[in-house]
Design a protein around this motif. Structure first.
Motif, PDB file in Angstrom:
ATOM      1  N   ILE A 185      28.937  65.563  63.732  1.00 22.90           N
ATOM      2  CA  ILE A 185      29.432  65.223  63.512  1.00 22.90           C
ATOM      3  C   ILE A 185      30.891  65.973  63.695  1.00 22.90           C
ATOM      4  O   ILE A 185      32.029  65.563  63.421  1.00 22.90           O
ATOM      5  N   THR A 186      30.624  67.243  62.996  1.00 21.97           N
ATOM      6  CA  THR A 186      31.822  68.470  62.294  1.00 21.97           C
ATOM      7  C   THR A 186      31.677  68.637  63.433  1.00 21.97           C
ATOM      8  O   THR A 186      33.383  69.439  63.508  1.00 21.97           O
ATOM      9  N   VAL A 187      31.430  69.224  64.316  1.00 21.32           N
ATOM     10  CA  VAL A 187      31.442  70.310  65.507  1.00 21.32           C
ATOM     11  C   VAL A 187      32.175  69.252  66.131  1.00 21.32           C
ATOM     12  O   VAL A 187      33.474  69.418  66.855  1.00 21.32           O
ATOM     13  N   LEU A 188      31.539  67.699  66.692  1.00 25.42           N
ATOM     14  CA  LEU A 188      32.512  66.870  67.081  1.00 25.42           C
ATOM     15  C   LEU A 188      34.138  66.580  66.784  1.00 25.42           C
ATOM     16  O   LEU A 188      34.987  66.887  67.753  1.00 25.42           O
ATOM     17  N   ALA A 189      34.163  66.449  65.720  1.00 25.32           N
ATOM     18  CA  ALA A 189      35.531  66.518  64.621  1.00 25.32           C
ATOM     19  C   ALA A 189      36.415  67.618  64.915  1.00 25.32           C
ATOM     20  O   ALA A 189      37.572  67.428  65.130  1.00 25.32           O
ATOM     21  N   PHE A 190      35.841  68.895  65.305  1.00 27.51           N
ATOM     22  CA  PHE A 190      36.822  70.087  65.396  1.00 27.51           C
ATOM     23  C   PHE A 190      37.000  70.637  66.856  1.00 27.51           C
ATOM     24  O   PHE A 190      37.309  71.797  67.012  1.00 27.51           O
ATOM     25  N   MET A 191      35.942  69.772  67.688  1.00 28.63           N
ATOM     26  CA  MET A 191      36.201  70.369  69.127  1.00 28.63           C
ATOM     27  C   MET A 191      37.729  69.893  70.025  1.00 28.63           C
ATOM     28  O   MET A 191      38.396  68.777  69.541  1.00 28.63           O
ATOM     29  N   GLU A 192      38.261  70.402  70.755  1.00 32.70           N
ATOM     30  CA  GLU A 192      39.218  70.539  71.362  1.00 32.70           C
ATOM     31  C   GLU A 192      39.143  69.102  72.740  1.00 32.70           C
ATOM     32  O   GLU A 192      39.048  69.643  73.194  1.00 32.70           O
ATOM     33  N   ILE A 193      39.712  67.945  72.807  1.00 28.77           N
ATOM     34  CA  ILE A 193      39.196  67.172  73.518  1.00 28.77           C
ATOM     35  C   ILE A 193      40.970  66.527  73.782  1.00 28.77           C
ATOM     36  O   ILE A 193      41.286  65.762  72.956  1.00 28.77           O
ATOM     37  N   GLU A 194      41.044  66.184  75.246  1.00 26.02           N
ATOM     38  CA  GLU A 194      42.211  65.929  75.177  1.00 26.02           C
ATOM     39  C   GLU A 194      42.472  64.909  76.054  1.00 26.02           C
ATOM     40  O   GLU A 194      41.562  64.436  76.968  1.00 26.02           O
ATOM     41  N   PRO A 195      42.838  63.186  76.114  1.00 29.10           N
ATOM     42  CA  PRO A 195      43.952  62.812  74.815  1.00 29.10           C
ATOM     43  C   PRO A 195      43.501  63.081  74.120  1.00 29.10           C
ATOM     44  O   PRO A 195      42.446  62.906  74.003  1.00 29.10           O
ATOM     45  N   THR A 196      43.715  62.574  72.986  1.00 25.40           N
ATOM     46  CA  THR A 196      43.371  63.131  71.668  1.00 25.40           C
ATOM     47  C   THR A 196      42.883  61.482  71.382  1.00 25.40           C
ATOM     48  O   THR A 196      41.850  61.107  70.373  1.00 25.40           O
ATOM     49  N   TYR A 197      43.458  60.281  72.014  1.00 27.41           N
ATOM     50  CA  TYR A 197      43.140  59.368  71.943  1.00 27.41           C
ATOM     51  C   TYR A 197      41.368  59.595  71.957  1.00 27.41           C
ATOM     52  O   TYR A 197      40.309  58.103  71.153  1.00 27.41           O
ATOM     53  N   ILE A 213      37.878  58.046  70.070  1.00 27.76           N
ATOM     54  CA  ILE A 213      37.734  56.965  69.941  1.00 27.76           C
ATOM     55  C   ILE A 213      36.122  57.404  70.566  1.00 27.76           C
ATOM     56  O   ILE A 213      35.048  57.368  69.982  1.00 27.76           O
ATOM     57  N   ILE A 214      34.949  58.552  70.329  1.00 29.35           N
ATOM     58  CA  ILE A 214      34.984  59.384  70.908  1.00 29.35           C
ATOM     59  C   ILE A 214      33.636  59.026  69.757  1.00 29.35           C
ATOM     60  O   ILE A 214      32.485  59.594  69.182  1.00 29.35           O
ATOM     61  N   LEU A 215      34.269  60.362  68.945  1.00 31.35           N
ATOM     62  CA  LEU A 215      33.703  60.555  67.446  1.00 31.35           C
ATOM     63  C   LEU A 215      33.472  59.482  66.805  1.00 31.35           C
ATOM     64  O   LEU A 215      32.657  59.900  65.901  1.00 31.35           O
ATOM     65  N   GLY A 216      34.654  58.152  66.783  1.00 34.07           N
ATOM     66  CA  GLY A 216      34.238  57.551  66.040  1.00 34.07           C
ATOM     67  C   GLY A 216      32.747  56.215  66.164  1.00 34.07           C
ATOM     68  O   GLY A 216      32.022  56.338  65.682  1.00 34.07           O
ATOM     69  N   PHE A 217      32.359  56.805  67.126  1.00 32.71           N
ATOM     70  CA  PHE A 217      31.468  56.260  68.515  1.00 32.71           C
ATOM     71  C   PHE A 217      30.153  56.513  68.246  1.00 32.71           C
ATOM     72  O   PHE A 217      29.158  56.207  67.853  1.00 32.71           O
ATOM     73  N   ILE A 218      30.450  58.193  68.358  1.00 28.16           N
ATOM     74  CA  ILE A 218      29.213  59.274  68.249  1.00 28.16           C
ATOM     75  C   ILE A 218      28.674  58.869  66.700  1.00 28.16           C
ATOM     76  O   ILE A 218      27.498  58.933  66.326  1.00 28.16           O
ATOM     77  N   SER A 219      29.598  59.258  65.356  1.00 28.51           N
ATOM     78  CA  SER A 219      29.558  59.234  63.988  1.00 28.51           C
ATOM     79  C   SER A 219      28.993  57.258  63.885  1.00 28.51           C
ATOM     80  O   SER A 219      27.632  57.810  63.140  1.00 28.51           O
ATOM     81  N   PHE A 220      29.605  56.517  63.906  1.00 25.86           N
ATOM     82  CA  PHE A 220      29.074  54.884  63.785  1.00 25.86           C
ATOM     83  C   PHE A 220      27.290  55.168  64.399  1.00 25.86           C
ATOM     84  O   PHE A 220      26.727  54.865  63.843  1.00 25.86           O
TER      85      PHE A 220
END
Length: 91
Positions: free
Chosen positions: A25-37, A41-48
């Motif tokens: 989750i930490t690595v995903l939070a600091f990854m640069e994914i464009e666009p931000t939304y 969404i990806i971080l929220g889904f994978i974290s959940f």
């Protein structure tokens, strides 16, 4: 059933799994994914997903709760009826 109820999953394994989930989750939070939304969404889904798996692991670790009640308890009514019938047959 008593053995399954009293056996606990290795605490070190729980710690390892929780550390891996936190790291992912930490690595995903600091990854640069464009666009931000999309990143949110990806971080929220994978974290959940991973947090749900951790909770499921805890529930599956002790399926036969006698002392406490949860929504995921395994029903013991068949075992109780068997004991009642056994007691009646002895009397």
């Amino acid at each position: 059933m008593y053995h399954v109820q009293r056996t606990e999953f290795l605490p070190s394994a729980y710690l390892l799994i929780q550390s891996i989930v936190a790291l992912i989750i930490t690595v995903l939070a600091f990854m640069e994914i464009e666009p931000t939304y999309e990143a949110v969404i990806i971080l929220g889904f994978i974290s959940f997903f991973f947090i749900s798996l951790l909770r499921l692991l805890r529930v599956m670790d002790r399926p036969f709760h006698v002392e406490e009640r949860t929504k995921d308890d395994v029903s013991l009514f068949l075992l109780r009826r068997f004991v009642e019938r056994l007691d009646r047959s002895r009397a």
